[in-house]
Design a protein around this motif. Structure first.
Motif, PDB file in Angstrom:
ATOM      1  N   GLY A   7     -24.865 104.881 164.720  1.00  0.00           N
ATOM      2  CA  GLY A   7     -25.645 104.097 165.667  1.00  0.00           C
ATOM      3  C   GLY A   7     -25.392 102.606 165.616  1.00  0.00           C
ATOM      4  O   GLY A   7     -24.992 102.068 164.594  1.00  0.00           O
ATOM      5  N   HIS A   8     -25.659 101.979 166.750  1.00  0.00           N
ATOM      6  CA  HIS A   8     -25.475 100.522 166.851  1.00  0.00           C
ATOM      7  C   HIS A   8     -26.798  99.768 166.796  1.00  0.00           C
ATOM      8  O   HIS A   8     -26.811  98.554 166.899  1.00  0.00           O
ATOM      9  CB  HIS A   8     -24.711 100.157 168.124  1.00  0.00           C
ATOM     10  CG  HIS A   8     -25.480 100.408 169.381  1.00  0.00           C
ATOM     11  ND1 HIS A   8     -25.544 101.646 169.975  1.00  0.00           N
ATOM     12  CD2 HIS A   8     -26.222  99.583 170.140  1.00  0.00           C
ATOM     13  CE1 HIS A   8     -26.287 101.568 171.055  1.00  0.00           C
ATOM     14  NE2 HIS A   8     -26.718 100.332 171.176  1.00  0.00           N
ATOM     15  N   THR A   9     -27.907 100.486 166.646  1.00  0.00           N
ATOM     16  CA  THR A   9     -29.203  99.825 166.501  1.00  0.00           C
ATOM     17  C   THR A   9     -29.680 100.001 165.061  1.00  0.00           C
ATOM     18  O   THR A   9     -29.276 100.943 164.377  1.00  0.00           O
ATOM     19  CB  THR A   9     -30.261 100.411 167.453  1.00  0.00           C
ATOM     20  OG1 THR A   9     -30.403 101.810 167.181  1.00  0.00           O
ATOM     21  CG2 THR A   9     -29.852 100.216 168.907  1.00  0.00           C
ATOM     22  N   ILE A  16     -27.581  93.879 167.688  1.00  0.00           N
ATOM     23  CA  ILE A  16     -26.780  92.713 167.324  1.00  0.00           C
ATOM     24  C   ILE A  16     -25.823  92.503 168.480  1.00  0.00           C
ATOM     25  O   ILE A  16     -25.240  93.463 168.983  1.00  0.00           O
ATOM     26  CB  ILE A  16     -26.006  92.972 166.016  1.00  0.00           C
ATOM     27  CG1 ILE A  16     -26.991  93.141 164.874  1.00  0.00           C
ATOM     28  CG2 ILE A  16     -25.013  91.862 165.742  1.00  0.00           C
ATOM     29  CD1 ILE A  16     -26.388  93.657 163.608  1.00  0.00           C
ATOM     30  N   ASP A  17     -25.664  91.266 168.919  1.00  0.00           N
ATOM     31  CA  ASP A  17     -24.789  91.035 170.054  1.00  0.00           C
ATOM     32  C   ASP A  17     -24.069  89.707 169.925  1.00  0.00           C
ATOM     33  O   ASP A  17     -24.470  88.840 169.149  1.00  0.00           O
ATOM     34  CB  ASP A  17     -25.581  91.063 171.360  1.00  0.00           C
ATOM     35  CG  ASP A  17     -24.684  91.248 172.575  1.00  0.00           C
ATOM     36  OD1 ASP A  17     -23.489  91.600 172.410  1.00  0.00           O
ATOM     37  OD2 ASP A  17     -25.163  91.045 173.698  1.00  0.00           O
ATOM     38  N   PHE A  58     -21.437  97.151 164.241  1.00  0.00           N
ATOM     39  CA  PHE A  58     -22.274  96.721 165.364  1.00  0.00           C
ATOM     40  C   PHE A  58     -21.511  96.820 166.676  1.00  0.00           C
ATOM     41  O   PHE A  58     -20.279  96.896 166.705  1.00  0.00           O
ATOM     42  CB  PHE A  58     -22.840  95.310 165.150  1.00  0.00           C
ATOM     43  CG  PHE A  58     -21.833  94.196 165.161  1.00  0.00           C
ATOM     44  CD1 PHE A  58     -21.534  93.512 166.337  1.00  0.00           C
ATOM     45  CD2 PHE A  58     -21.207  93.788 163.985  1.00  0.00           C
ATOM     46  CE1 PHE A  58     -20.627  92.455 166.339  1.00  0.00           C
ATOM     47  CE2 PHE A  58     -20.297  92.740 163.984  1.00  0.00           C
ATOM     48  CZ  PHE A  58     -19.998  92.075 165.162  1.00  0.00           C
ATOM     49  N   LEU A  59     -22.266  96.839 167.751  1.00  0.00           N
ATOM     50  CA  LEU A  59     -21.753  96.931 169.113  1.00  0.00           C
ATOM     51  C   LEU A  59     -22.179  95.690 169.871  1.00  0.00           C
ATOM     52  O   LEU A  59     -23.301  95.216 169.714  1.00  0.00           O
ATOM     53  CB  LEU A  59     -22.350  98.166 169.804  1.00  0.00           C
ATOM     54  CG  LEU A  59     -22.225  98.269 171.327  1.00  0.00           C
ATOM     55  CD1 LEU A  59     -20.789  98.576 171.735  1.00  0.00           C
ATOM     56  CD2 LEU A  59     -23.152  99.351 171.854  1.00  0.00           C
ATOM     57  N   ASN A 182     -21.739 106.434 149.953  1.00  0.00           N
ATOM     58  CA  ASN A 182     -21.300 106.178 148.579  1.00  0.00           C
ATOM     59  C   ASN A 182     -20.941 104.717 148.360  1.00  0.00           C
ATOM     60  O   ASN A 182     -21.133 104.183 147.270  1.00  0.00           O
ATOM     61  CB  ASN A 182     -20.098 107.058 148.215  1.00  0.00           C
ATOM     62  CG  ASN A 182     -20.482 108.512 148.012  1.00  0.00           C
ATOM     63  OD1 ASN A 182     -21.650 108.839 147.822  1.00  0.00           O
ATOM     64  ND2 ASN A 182     -19.502 109.390 148.085  1.00  0.00           N
ATOM     65  N   GLU A 183     -20.401 104.074 149.400  1.00  0.00           N
ATOM     66  CA  GLU A 183     -20.053 102.649 149.314  1.00  0.00           C
ATOM     67  C   GLU A 183     -21.250 101.742 149.616  1.00  0.00           C
ATOM     68  O   GLU A 183     -21.106 100.523 149.632  1.00  0.00           O
ATOM     69  CB  GLU A 183     -18.900 102.337 150.277  1.00  0.00           C
ATOM     70  CG  GLU A 183     -17.597 103.001 149.920  1.00  0.00           C
ATOM     71  CD  GLU A 183     -17.030 102.518 148.609  1.00  0.00           C
ATOM     72  OE1 GLU A 183     -17.121 101.310 148.308  1.00  0.00           O
ATOM     73  OE2 GLU A 183     -16.486 103.360 147.852  1.00  0.00           O
ATOM     74  N   ARG A 184     -22.394 102.351 149.888  1.00  0.00           N
ATOM     75  CA  ARG A 184     -23.643 101.635 150.192  1.00  0.00           C
ATOM     76  C   ARG A 184     -23.484 100.687 151.386  1.00  0.00           C
ATOM     77  O   ARG A 184     -23.984  99.552 151.384  1.00  0.00           O
ATOM     78  CB  ARG A 184     -24.148 100.872 148.975  1.00  0.00           C
ATOM     79  CG  ARG A 184     -24.446 101.745 147.772  1.00  0.00           C
ATOM     80  CD  ARG A 184     -25.118 100.953 146.672  1.00  0.00           C
ATOM     81  NE  ARG A 184     -25.179 101.642 145.415  1.00  0.00           N
ATOM     82  CZ  ARG A 184     -26.026 102.624 145.091  1.00  0.00           C
ATOM     83  NH1 ARG A 184     -26.849 103.071 145.979  1.00  0.00           N
ATOM     84  NH2 ARG A 184     -26.012 103.163 143.884  1.00  0.00           N
ATOM     85  N   LEU A 185     -22.765 101.175 152.397  1.00  0.00           N
ATOM     86  CA  LEU A 185     -22.594 100.370 153.595  1.00  0.00           C
ATOM     87  C   LEU A 185     -23.878 100.364 154.411  1.00  0.00           C
ATOM     88  O   LEU A 185     -24.605 101.361 154.437  1.00  0.00           O
ATOM     89  CB  LEU A 185     -21.449 100.917 154.445  1.00  0.00           C
ATOM     90  CG  LEU A 185     -20.064 100.883 153.809  1.00  0.00           C
ATOM     91  CD1 LEU A 185     -19.015 101.382 154.784  1.00  0.00           C
ATOM     92  CD2 LEU A 185     -19.719  99.494 153.312  1.00  0.00           C
ATOM     93  N   LYS A 186     -24.137  99.256 155.048  1.00  0.00           N
ATOM     94  CA  LYS A 186     -25.335  99.122 155.871  1.00  0.00           C
ATOM     95  C   LYS A 186     -24.991  99.606 157.279  1.00  0.00           C
ATOM     96  O   LYS A 186     -24.533  98.848 158.132  1.00  0.00           O
ATOM     97  CB  LYS A 186     -25.836  97.681 155.885  1.00  0.00           C
ATOM     98  CG  LYS A 186     -27.201  97.557 156.531  1.00  0.00           C
ATOM     99  CD  LYS A 186     -27.797  96.187 156.354  1.00  0.00           C
ATOM    100  CE  LYS A 186     -29.173  96.152 157.008  1.00  0.00           C
ATOM    101  NZ  LYS A 186     -29.767  94.838 156.945  1.00  0.00           N
ATOM    102  N   VAL A 187     -25.184 100.924 157.464  1.00  0.00           N
ATOM    103  CA  VAL A 187     -24.920 101.579 158.737  1.00  0.00           C
ATOM    104  C   VAL A 187     -26.113 102.461 159.083  1.00  0.00           C
ATOM    105  O   VAL A 187     -26.887 102.847 158.204  1.00  0.00           O
ATOM    106  CB  VAL A 187     -23.630 102.431 158.705  1.00  0.00           C
ATOM    107  CG1 VAL A 187     -22.397 101.556 158.520  1.00  0.00           C
ATOM    108  CG2 VAL A 187     -23.697 103.497 157.619  1.00  0.00           C
TER     109      VAL A 187
END
Length: 195
Positions: A7-9, A16-17, A58-59, A182-187
């Motif tokens: 998701g992009h939200t 984010i824009d 982000f998108l 696993n990489e703890r990415l903020k997604v």
């Protein structure tokens, strides 16, 4: 295999824009699966509301998706048919963002939407059209409530966009989703409904 919507939200920060500029300019609007970005550079100036960019994906309203260097590195390790081009990302005041970001561009979309198992507006009519031999390329699926992926058509792809379905965000495999976690990415990952 399980699949997830990337998701992009974000629950804590909304959207984010930023303004996206391609050089040389594109002949038409940017669109995943509909334009070539070969030989172009890309820059993004974040909107004034973006004070600190800490997410890994982000998108922008132009339709362009951006991944952090960490996520871009993971995409390169998985089965992802995308072009990854470093972007010059800056805040509205001209200051560079803390992270380095890359444009993630797919020149094609996959026809792996399961028309039978997914739930969407106009499903009965779509199934009737398909039963009469009409090709899925002749119409778009809208009002998607749940997505089921036809795994044979997905061809083991780990990151892809759906063809002929009005769905902005990409789909990622369970393998790639686990790597991101696993990489703890903020997604923002949302598991697709399995029927």
């Amino acid at each position: 295999m399980k699949y997830f919507l990337l998701g992009h939200t974000y629950p804590d920060g909304g959207y984010i824009d930023g303004d996206v500029v391609f050089d040389p300019p594109l002949e038409a609007y940017y669109q995943v699966g509909a334009c070539s970005i070969e030989g172009r550079t890309v820059s993004v100036t974040m909107d004034t509301s973006v004070r600190k960019l800490s997410v890994d994906f982000f998108l922008t309203t132009s339709g362009a998706f951006f991944a952090s260097a960490e996520l871009a590195a993971l995409l390169k390790l998985h089965k992802c048919d995308v072009q990854i081009i470093q972007a010059d990302t800056r805040y509205f005041n001209g200051k560079n963002t803390e992270k380095t970001y890359f444009l993630v561009h797919a020149e094609q979309r996959l026809s792996c939407f399961d028309y039978q198992q997914s739930e969407y507006a106009g499903k009965a009519l779509a199934l009737e059209r398909l039963a009469q031999g009409e090709h899925p390329d002749s119409f778009l699926v809208k009002g998607v409530r749940s997505v089921v992926i036809d795994e044979k058509c997905a061809a083991d792809a780990d990151f892809f966009f759906l063809k002929n379905v009005v769905l902005v965000d990409p789909i990622v495999s369970e393998t790639l989703a686990k790597s991101m976690l696993n990489e703890r990415l903020k997604v923002h990952l949302e598991e697709l409904v399995i029927k």
